[in-house]
Design a protein around this motif. Structure first.
Motif, PDB file in Angstrom:
ATOM      1  N   THR A 145     -39.034  25.213  14.929  1.00  0.00           N
ATOM      2  CA  THR A 145     -39.516  24.561  16.145  1.00  0.00           C
ATOM      3  C   THR A 145     -39.663  25.579  17.279  1.00  0.00           C
ATOM      4  O   THR A 145     -40.439  25.366  18.200  1.00  0.00           O
ATOM      5  CB  THR A 145     -38.543  23.458  16.610  1.00  0.00           C
ATOM      6  N   LEU A 190     -29.956  17.946  11.310  1.00  0.00           N
ATOM      7  CA  LEU A 190     -28.982  19.046  11.302  1.00  0.00           C
ATOM      8  C   LEU A 190     -27.563  18.499  11.366  1.00  0.00           C
ATOM      9  O   LEU A 190     -26.649  19.054  10.764  1.00  0.00           O
ATOM     10  CB  LEU A 190     -29.249  19.996  12.471  1.00  0.00           C
ATOM     11  N   VAL A 243     -26.443  15.798   9.978  1.00  0.00           N
ATOM     12  CA  VAL A 243     -26.059  15.387   8.618  1.00  0.00           C
ATOM     13  C   VAL A 243     -25.693  16.598   7.772  1.00  0.00           C
ATOM     14  O   VAL A 243     -24.690  16.595   7.058  1.00  0.00           O
ATOM     15  CB  VAL A 243     -27.203  14.594   7.957  1.00  0.00           C
ATOM     16  N   VAL A 244     -26.500  17.659   7.874  1.00  0.00           N
ATOM     17  CA  VAL A 244     -26.248  18.869   7.085  1.00  0.00           C
ATOM     18  C   VAL A 244     -24.901  19.487   7.486  1.00  0.00           C
ATOM     19  O   VAL A 244     -24.091  19.860   6.633  1.00  0.00           O
ATOM     20  CB  VAL A 244     -27.403  19.883   7.275  1.00  0.00           C
ATOM     21  N   ALA A 246     -38.948   9.791  11.810  1.00  0.00           N
ATOM     22  CA  ALA A 246     -39.714  10.325  10.676  1.00  0.00           C
ATOM     23  C   ALA A 246     -41.094   9.683  10.624  1.00  0.00           C
ATOM     24  O   ALA A 246     -42.106  10.377  10.472  1.00  0.00           O
ATOM     25  CB  ALA A 246     -38.959  10.074   9.374  1.00  0.00           C
ATOM     26  N   ILE A 247     -41.127   8.348  10.793  1.00  0.00           N
ATOM     27  CA  ILE A 247     -42.408   7.636  10.756  1.00  0.00           C
ATOM     28  C   ILE A 247     -43.292   8.099  11.911  1.00  0.00           C
ATOM     29  O   ILE A 247     -44.472   8.386  11.743  1.00  0.00           O
ATOM     30  CB  ILE A 247     -42.181   6.102  10.811  1.00  0.00           C
ATOM     31  N   LEU A 307     -39.213   7.653   2.422  1.00  0.00           N
ATOM     32  CA  LEU A 307     -39.423   6.370   3.090  1.00  0.00           C
ATOM     33  C   LEU A 307     -39.738   5.278   2.066  1.00  0.00           C
ATOM     34  O   LEU A 307     -39.311   4.127   2.222  1.00  0.00           O
ATOM     35  CB  LEU A 307     -40.551   6.479   4.126  1.00  0.00           C
ATOM     36  N   MET A 326       0.833  -1.209   0.000  1.00  0.00           N
ATOM     37  CA  MET A 326       0.000   0.000   0.000  1.00  0.00           C
ATOM     38  C   MET A 326       0.861   1.249   0.000  1.00  0.00           C
ATOM     39  O   MET A 326       1.893   1.297   0.639  1.00  0.00           O
ATOM     40  CB  MET A 326      -0.915   0.015   1.234  1.00  0.00           C
ATOM     41  N   ASP A 383     -36.506   4.315   0.660  1.00  0.00           N
ATOM     42  CA  ASP A 383     -35.792   3.465   1.610  1.00  0.00           C
ATOM     43  C   ASP A 383     -36.281   2.027   1.536  1.00  0.00           C
ATOM     44  O   ASP A 383     -35.526   1.092   1.799  1.00  0.00           O
ATOM     45  CB  ASP A 383     -35.974   3.992   3.042  1.00  0.00           C
ATOM     46  N   MET A 421      -5.877  -4.631  -0.928  1.00  0.00           N
ATOM     47  CA  MET A 421      -7.116  -3.998  -0.473  1.00  0.00           C
ATOM     48  C   MET A 421      -8.232  -5.026  -0.278  1.00  0.00           C
ATOM     49  O   MET A 421      -9.292  -4.714   0.220  1.00  0.00           O
ATOM     50  CB  MET A 421      -7.579  -2.943  -1.496  1.00  0.00           C
ATOM     51  N   HIS A 427     -35.439  14.189  15.858  1.00  0.00           N
ATOM     52  CA  HIS A 427     -35.376  14.146  14.392  1.00  0.00           C
ATOM     53  C   HIS A 427     -34.603  15.350  13.848  1.00  0.00           C
ATOM     54  O   HIS A 427     -33.770  15.201  12.950  1.00  0.00           O
ATOM     55  CB  HIS A 427     -36.801  14.105  13.830  1.00  0.00           C
ATOM     56  N   ALA A 428     -34.882  16.530  14.396  1.00  0.00           N
ATOM     57  CA  ALA A 428     -34.213  17.756  13.927  1.00  0.00           C
ATOM     58  C   ALA A 428     -32.719  17.704  14.205  1.00  0.00           C
ATOM     59  O   ALA A 428     -31.900  18.071  13.353  1.00  0.00           O
ATOM     60  CB  ALA A 428     -34.849  18.974  14.590  1.00  0.00           C
ATOM     61  N   GLY A 481     -35.913  21.337   5.921  1.00  0.00           N
ATOM     62  CA  GLY A 481     -35.541  20.684   7.176  1.00  0.00           C
ATOM     63  C   GLY A 481     -34.810  21.630   8.114  1.00  0.00           C
ATOM     64  O   GLY A 481     -35.121  21.713   9.304  1.00  0.00           O
ATOM     65  N   VAL A 482     -33.854  22.379   7.550  1.00  0.00           N
ATOM     66  CA  VAL A 482     -33.113  23.343   8.366  1.00  0.00           C
ATOM     67  C   VAL A 482     -34.040  24.469   8.836  1.00  0.00           C
ATOM     68  O   VAL A 482     -34.022  24.863  10.005  1.00  0.00           O
ATOM     69  CB  VAL A 482     -31.913  23.922   7.567  1.00  0.00           C
ATOM     70  N   LEU A 494     -39.743  15.262  17.663  1.00  0.00           N
ATOM     71  CA  LEU A 494     -39.410  16.325  16.703  1.00  0.00           C
ATOM     72  C   LEU A 494     -37.971  16.807  16.882  1.00  0.00           C
ATOM     73  O   LEU A 494     -37.223  16.925  15.916  1.00  0.00           O
ATOM     74  CB  LEU A 494     -40.385  17.485  16.894  1.00  0.00           C
ATOM     75  N   PHE A 495     -37.584  17.057  18.137  1.00  0.00           N
ATOM     76  CA  PHE A 495     -36.245  17.600  18.373  1.00  0.00           C
ATOM     77  C   PHE A 495     -35.158  16.547  18.151  1.00  0.00           C
ATOM     78  O   PHE A 495     -34.050  16.876  17.736  1.00  0.00           O
ATOM     79  CB  PHE A 495     -36.153  18.227  19.767  1.00  0.00           C
ATOM     80  N   SER A 534     -36.218  23.295  11.592  1.00  0.00           N
ATOM     81  CA  SER A 534     -35.476  23.165  12.850  1.00  0.00           C
ATOM     82  C   SER A 534     -35.499  24.495  13.601  1.00  0.00           C
ATOM     83  O   SER A 534     -35.691  24.524  14.819  1.00  0.00           O
ATOM     84  CB  SER A 534     -34.035  22.747  12.577  1.00  0.00           C
ATOM     85  N   MET A 540      -8.582  -6.103   4.658  1.00  0.00           N
ATOM     86  CA  MET A 540      -7.827  -5.242   5.577  1.00  0.00           C
ATOM     87  C   MET A 540      -7.789  -5.818   6.976  1.00  0.00           C
ATOM     88  O   MET A 540      -7.152  -5.271   7.862  1.00  0.00           O
ATOM     89  CB  MET A 540      -8.453  -3.842   5.624  1.00  0.00           C
ATOM     90  N   TRP A 559     -28.935   6.489  10.930  1.00  0.00           N
ATOM     91  CA  TRP A 559     -29.834   6.378   9.776  1.00  0.00           C
ATOM     92  C   TRP A 559     -31.180   5.801  10.207  1.00  0.00           C
ATOM     93  O   TRP A 559     -32.240   6.319   9.852  1.00  0.00           O
ATOM     94  CB  TRP A 559     -29.183   5.459   8.731  1.00  0.00           C
ATOM     95  N   ASP A 598     -21.972  17.547   6.233  1.00  0.00           N
ATOM     96  CA  ASP A 598     -21.782  17.668   4.786  1.00  0.00           C
ATOM     97  C   ASP A 598     -21.117  18.980   4.387  1.00  0.00           C
ATOM     98  O   ASP A 598     -20.349  19.019   3.433  1.00  0.00           O
ATOM     99  CB  ASP A 598     -23.134  17.555   4.066  1.00  0.00           C
ATOM    100  N   TYR A 599     -21.425  20.059   5.063  1.00  0.00           N
ATOM    101  CA  TYR A 599     -21.021  21.391   4.580  1.00  0.00           C
ATOM    102  C   TYR A 599     -19.995  22.101   5.457  1.00  0.00           C
ATOM    103  O   TYR A 599     -19.371  23.060   5.001  1.00  0.00           O
ATOM    104  CB  TYR A 599     -22.246  22.297   4.412  1.00  0.00           C
ATOM    105  N   ARG A 642     -33.768  19.438   2.223  1.00  0.00           N
ATOM    106  CA  ARG A 642     -32.755  19.886   3.191  1.00  0.00           C
ATOM    107  C   ARG A 642     -33.061  21.278   3.712  1.00  0.00           C
ATOM    108  O   ARG A 642     -32.995  21.546   4.905  1.00  0.00           O
ATOM    109  CB  ARG A 642     -31.377  19.924   2.541  1.00  0.00           C
ATOM    110  N   ARG A 675     -35.135   7.506  10.450  1.00  0.00           N
ATOM    111  CA  ARG A 675     -36.340   6.943   9.818  1.00  0.00           C
ATOM    112  C   ARG A 675     -37.429   6.665  10.841  1.00  0.00           C
ATOM    113  O   ARG A 675     -38.601   6.921  10.590  1.00  0.00           O
ATOM    114  CB  ARG A 675     -35.989   5.664   9.065  1.00  0.00           C
TER     115      ARG A 675
END
Lengths: 139, 130
Positions: free
Chosen positions: A46, B84, B86-87, B31-32, A97, A1, A100, B1, B79-80, A39-40, B76-77, A43, B4, B24, B90-91, A36, B28
């Motif tokens: 809320t 958040l 994940v967001v 969410a449900i 969903l 490697m 999914d 590879m 889930h939020a 969603g933000v 709700l909180f 949030s 490992m 994940w 990502d950024y 997204r 879900r």
């Protein structure tokens, strides 16, 4: 490697995927980022729910202040946008969903379900505001 | 590879802690749960518009209605906070990501707590008033 010095690429010019900006926006990609964004926004939104409950606890004066705050035109506008964001995120979440569960991945189905989500969330938003103003269907 | 893992780990059947799916999956699940809870919360809010302050106390302070609202806030909180996270992952990168992730978790817990305590106070108020 090969040794990993923690720097990506190690100075080698590797092929990159094109930047997001070169793609033409499609219904699927637009609705995806909207999920997204709503969603933000929700949030932060809320706080509306918690303010409502906190005002109820804090007595009649605080409750009246909360009511006048939400019934001002800017308050109503924010609540309207908030309610649409809620219904959109809810409907599109149900669409997620289904994905999914492995259903609805065909391009045509994905576009159609996207349009359905927008139509249903607009209908639900208008419906709930109709109920709010008229009291129809609320016992 | 191709592999490992050490021979010992392989023969002992060691692998991941099987926790990778948890975030994940909880997103879900919440969410449900949010589908009926959002519907119930909207109905409660619409009902509250048809009455005055005393009526709102009577409505929100009803143990069943209050219980639904507490369940809704908790779900709700959660889930939020998951969304958040994940967001942010990502950024946002570097030290800002670290602080934002903690900030989101702490504020979600704090605001949810304010909401839940508010509902409990209204339930107690209604019970002692009537």
């Amino acid at each position: 490697m090969a040794s990993n010095d923690g720097k990506s690429g190690g100075g080698v010019q590797r092929p990159l995927s094109p930047h997001l900006g070169v793609y033409k926006p499609q219904i699927t990609s637009t609705l995806s980022i909207l999920h997204r964004m709503t969603g933000v926004a929700l949030s932060v939104g809320t706080l509306v729910l918690v303010y409502w409950l906190f005002a109820i606890t804090s007595g009649p004066e605080a409750f009246a202040q909360m009511q006048s705050c939400f019934s001002s035109w800017i308050g109503r506008l924010l609540l309207f946008g908030w309610s649409f964001a809620l219904f959109y995120h809810l409907c599109n979440g149900i669409r997620h969903l289904f994905w999914d569960a492995g259903k609805g991945y065909e391009l045509e189905t994905a576009s159609k379900s996207g349009i359905a989500v927008v139509v249903v969330s607009i209908a639900l938003t208008l419906g709930v505001w109709f109920c709010a103003y008229t009291g129809v269907g609320v016992l | 590879m191709s592999n490992m893992r050490s021979p010992l780990a392989r023969v002992k059947g060691l692998g991941s802690a099987k926790e990778g799916l948890h975030h994940w999956w909880m997103q879900r699940i919440t969410a449900i749960a949010n589908i009926p809870l959002v519907a119930a919360a909207i109905w409660i809010v619409l009902l509250s518009l048809r009455t005055d302050y005393a009526g709102v106390i009577n409505l929100v302070g009803h143990p069943c209605v209050g219980a639904i609202l507490i369940l809704f806030i908790a779900n709700l909180f959660y889930h939020a906070a998951l969304g958040l996270q994940v967001v942010i992952e990502d950024y946002v990168h570097g030290a800002a990501k670290f602080f934002l992730l903690i900030f989101v978790k702490f504020s979600a817990a704090l605001i949810a707590m304010i909401g839940i305590v508010s509902v409990i106070v209204v339930i107690v108020e209604r019970a002692s008033g009537s």
